[in-house]
Design a protein around this motif. Structure first.
Motif, mmCIF file in Angstrom:
data_model
loop_
_atom_site.group_PDB
_atom_site.id
_atom_site.type_symbol
_atom_site.label_atom_id
_atom_site.label_comp_id
_atom_site.label_asym_id
_atom_site.label_seq_id
_atom_site.Cartn_x
_atom_site.Cartn_y
_atom_site.Cartn_z
ATOM 1 N N UNK A 1 0.846 -1.196 0.000
ATOM 2 C CA UNK A 1 0.000 0.000 0.000
ATOM 3 C C UNK A 1 0.880 1.243 0.000
ATOM 4 N N UNK A 2 0.534 2.179 -0.855
ATOM 5 C CA UNK A 2 1.285 3.425 -0.923
ATOM 6 C C UNK A 2 1.124 4.217 0.369
ATOM 7 N N UNK A 3 2.233 4.697 0.933
ATOM 8 C CA UNK A 3 2.203 5.491 2.169
ATOM 9 C C UNK A 3 2.397 6.956 1.825
ATOM 10 N N UNK A 4 1.380 7.780 2.020
ATOM 11 C CA UNK A 4 1.530 9.210 1.740
ATOM 12 C C UNK A 4 2.460 9.861 2.770
ATOM 13 N N UNK A 5 3.007 10.985 2.403
ATOM 14 C CA UNK A 5 3.864 11.711 3.342
ATOM 15 C C UNK A 5 3.068 12.289 4.497
ATOM 16 N N UNK A 36 -0.350 13.012 -0.425
ATOM 17 C CA UNK A 36 -1.318 13.577 0.519
ATOM 18 C C UNK A 36 -2.508 12.642 0.687
ATOM 19 N N UNK A 37 -2.977 12.533 1.918
ATOM 20 C CA UNK A 37 -4.204 11.825 2.226
ATOM 21 C C UNK A 37 -5.076 12.744 3.076
ATOM 22 N N UNK A 38 -6.361 12.824 2.731
ATOM 23 C CA UNK A 38 -7.320 13.634 3.485
ATOM 24 C C UNK A 38 -8.325 12.698 4.144
ATOM 25 N N UNK A 39 -8.407 12.753 5.470
ATOM 26 C CA UNK A 39 -9.349 11.913 6.216
ATOM 27 C C UNK A 39 -10.321 12.852 6.924
ATOM 28 N N UNK A 63 -7.696 10.229 -2.821
ATOM 29 C CA UNK A 63 -7.148 11.240 -1.906
ATOM 30 C C UNK A 63 -8.034 11.491 -0.702
ATOM 31 N N UNK A 64 -9.343 11.542 -0.915
ATOM 32 C CA UNK A 64 -10.273 11.931 0.148
ATOM 33 C C UNK A 64 -10.993 10.717 0.693
#
Length: 552
Positions: A1-5, A36-39, A63-64
């Protein structure tokens, strides 16, 4: 799984008018969406915020992430839920009514990687006149900041970049039994254990928005919620930091802000039963946690009010508050070479201002605020101390970062009255498009050293704000009073034509065709109308725009 910064966690509850700008500011980040990941956690919103989040999630599926849950009563639970789902190397918490500068996340992550920082705080600026503590940014960028000998304890919101490894190692979570202030234990623990804390002041990273409806839980939490949260916060600090100067350095903020606010001017608005509960809780905390050294480092007003709490009951405290809120700065009592603030009901150990005489002399009361001419707001203040002119030295008033032009008032032969002129164009220039609140302080440098104190306005009468123009934008300019501490504030609030028209339409329908006064567009030069007289005290919120004085 890709790990965002970086994972950005957003707790959302009924912020629909601001939410789109918040999300757009994240999707425009220069760090790029692949990093980027938005939670976003919808905490039972009822205003359509949840539906807006779902639309963003559909448009930006990689992303979201959106989670919906029943309302929890505060931001702690949605922050914890978002933290559980976030997978980034760093985590950043963003209020759903706030937004970020376009380069914010890229700069923050780069600094954390470069310096090995576990916590990075980027410069926070207020929008719509929201007050933010900015002292921690005054010295510019700082690679390594201490929690104990800097202004960092005054900036303990969770709106920072946290290294995820630190969060996981410590098992950090937000205390869900604290309806308010729940971000402070999280931030304090992270800062206390961090290998390095860095501060970035070279860019406007975080834009903290003052909601014009002012209905979020921080503004209007019930007094019981505040009492519970403050007591738990003090217990947390005591459990985290051993007793001594380092604990005092952190508690100075909590005593001088959260605890002192409980006995602020609006204490008088509580019913008697609530006053008794607040008084008992504050007294218990002061007696348990406030050392002599901490007491002596408090601002004079906080020290005097907390002293009144420990010396007597509710009536003694009310006497001190009434002095400040209704009558102004009391007389100075000099006895046996010591100076004491002449408040009723406060013990000598707390009223002794001998070592801070300069700060005591800087306490001035507002006499009037008026328009001196078409371009100048004049603030006249007075000291009750008979030898003020001889001992205070040069005096100036500052509104936020803006220093006015201060001169002794020639009409007062005692030399205790000063007038300060604030050019309106400089107030507007310092407020940008977002508006600003400029708390007014007095500064002096005389026989007793340098002193500084907030300028209170105990008897400032209500007046009308003035609508002025800078370029293509309109602003309401007024003198207001902070209801928590009675401090004079020069407010600059952006006004739209739509707000004016809406207000006029409501007045028209309520009062008929004759109700509203005709308004015309203001001139290009600020405040181009003949100057109205008298003091001013109304902040131009959208609900008050129909009361603005508008230049013809």
């Amino acid at each position: 799984m890709h790990t965002p910064d970086v994972s950005v966690v957003i707790p959302v509850y009924n912020t629909r008018p601001y939410l789109r700008a918040c999300l757009d500011s994240l999707l425009r980040q220069t760090i790029g969406r692949d990093r980027l990941e938005i939670v976003a956690v919808d905490d039972g919103s009822t205003d359509g915020s949840g539906r807006l989040l779902d639309r963003f999630a559909v448009r930006h599926p990689g992303t979201v992430k959106v989670i919906h849950q029943a309302n929890s009563g505060g931001p702690a639970a949605p922050c914890n839920r978002g933290l559980e789902l976030a997978i980034g190397r760093y985590v950043f918490f963003l209020g759903s009514d706030d937004h970020l500068g376009p380069e914010a996340l890229e700069r923050l992550v780069a600094a954390a990687d470069r310096y090995g920082s576990d916590v990075v705080l980027g410069k926070v600026v207020g929008v719509n006149g929201r007050h933010v503590f900015s002292d921690v940014f005054a010295a510019g960028n700082a690679v390594d900041v201490s929690l104990f000998d800097s202004a960092l304890p005054w900036s303990l919101a969770n709106t920072k970049l946290f290294r995820r490894e630190l969060v996981d190692r410590l098992g950090l979570r937000f205390p869900e039994d604290m309806p308010v202030l729940s971000d402070q234990p999280f931030t304090l623990a992270a800062c206390y254990h961090a290998r390095r804390i860095s501060v970035l002041a070279d860019y406007d990273y975080y834009h903290a928005v003052r909601r014009l409806d002012a209905r979020n839980i921080t503004y209007h939490s019930r007094i019981e919620q505040r009492l519970v949260s403050v007591e738990r916060l003090f217990a947390f600090v005591a459990g985290l930091i051993p007793a001594g100067p380092r604990r005092d350095a952190v508690l100075r903020r909590h005593v001088g802000l959260e605890l002192a606010n409980l006995v602020g001017d609006d204490f008088r608005r509580l019913d008697r039963a609530a006053q008794e509960r607040v008084h008992a809780a504050v007294r218990r905390l002061v007696e348990r946690y406030v050392t002599d050294g901490l007491r002596n480092r408090l601002d004079i007003e906080a020290r005097l009010r907390l002293g009144a709490v420990t010396a007597g009951g509710v009536d003694e405290l009310l006497a001190v508050i009434d002095q400040d809120a209704e009558r102004g700065v009391p007389a100075t009592v000099v006895a046996h070479g010591r100076w004491h603030a002449g408040y009723p009901g406060a013990p000598a150990a707390w009223t002794d201002v001998t070592e801070v005489r300069a700060d005591w002399l800087a306490r001035l009361d507002t006499v009037t605020v008026s328009w001196a001419d078409a371009h100048t707001l004049a603030v006249t203040t007075r000291s009750p101390y008979p030898r003020f002119a001889a001992e205070a030295g040069p005096v100036r008033l500052v509104a936020g970062p803006l220093a006015g032009t201060t001169l002794l008032d020639a009409t007062d032969p005692t030399g205790r009255t000063v007038r300060t002129d604030f050019p309106v164009d400089r107030l507007l220039a310092g407020s940008a498009a977002s508006g600003q609140r400029h708390p007014v302080r007095a500064e002096l440098d005389g026989d007793h050293g340098r002193g500084s104190a907030p300028v209170r306005a105990p008897r400032l009468a209500a007046g009308r704000p003035r609508l002025v123009r800078r370029g293509a934008r309109l602003y309401g300019v007024a003198a207001t009073v902070d209801p928590r501490n009675g401090q004079l504030v020069l407010s600059v609030v952006p006004v739209t034509v739509g707000q004016l028209v809406s207000r006029l339409r409501r007045r028209w329908w309520r009062g008929g065709p004759a109700a509203p006064r005709p308004l015309t567009a203001p001139p290009v030069r600020p405040a181009g109308a003949p100057a109205p007289t008298g003091p001013h005290h109304a902040e131009p919120s959208p609900a008050q725009l129909g009361q603005l004085t508008v230049a013809p």
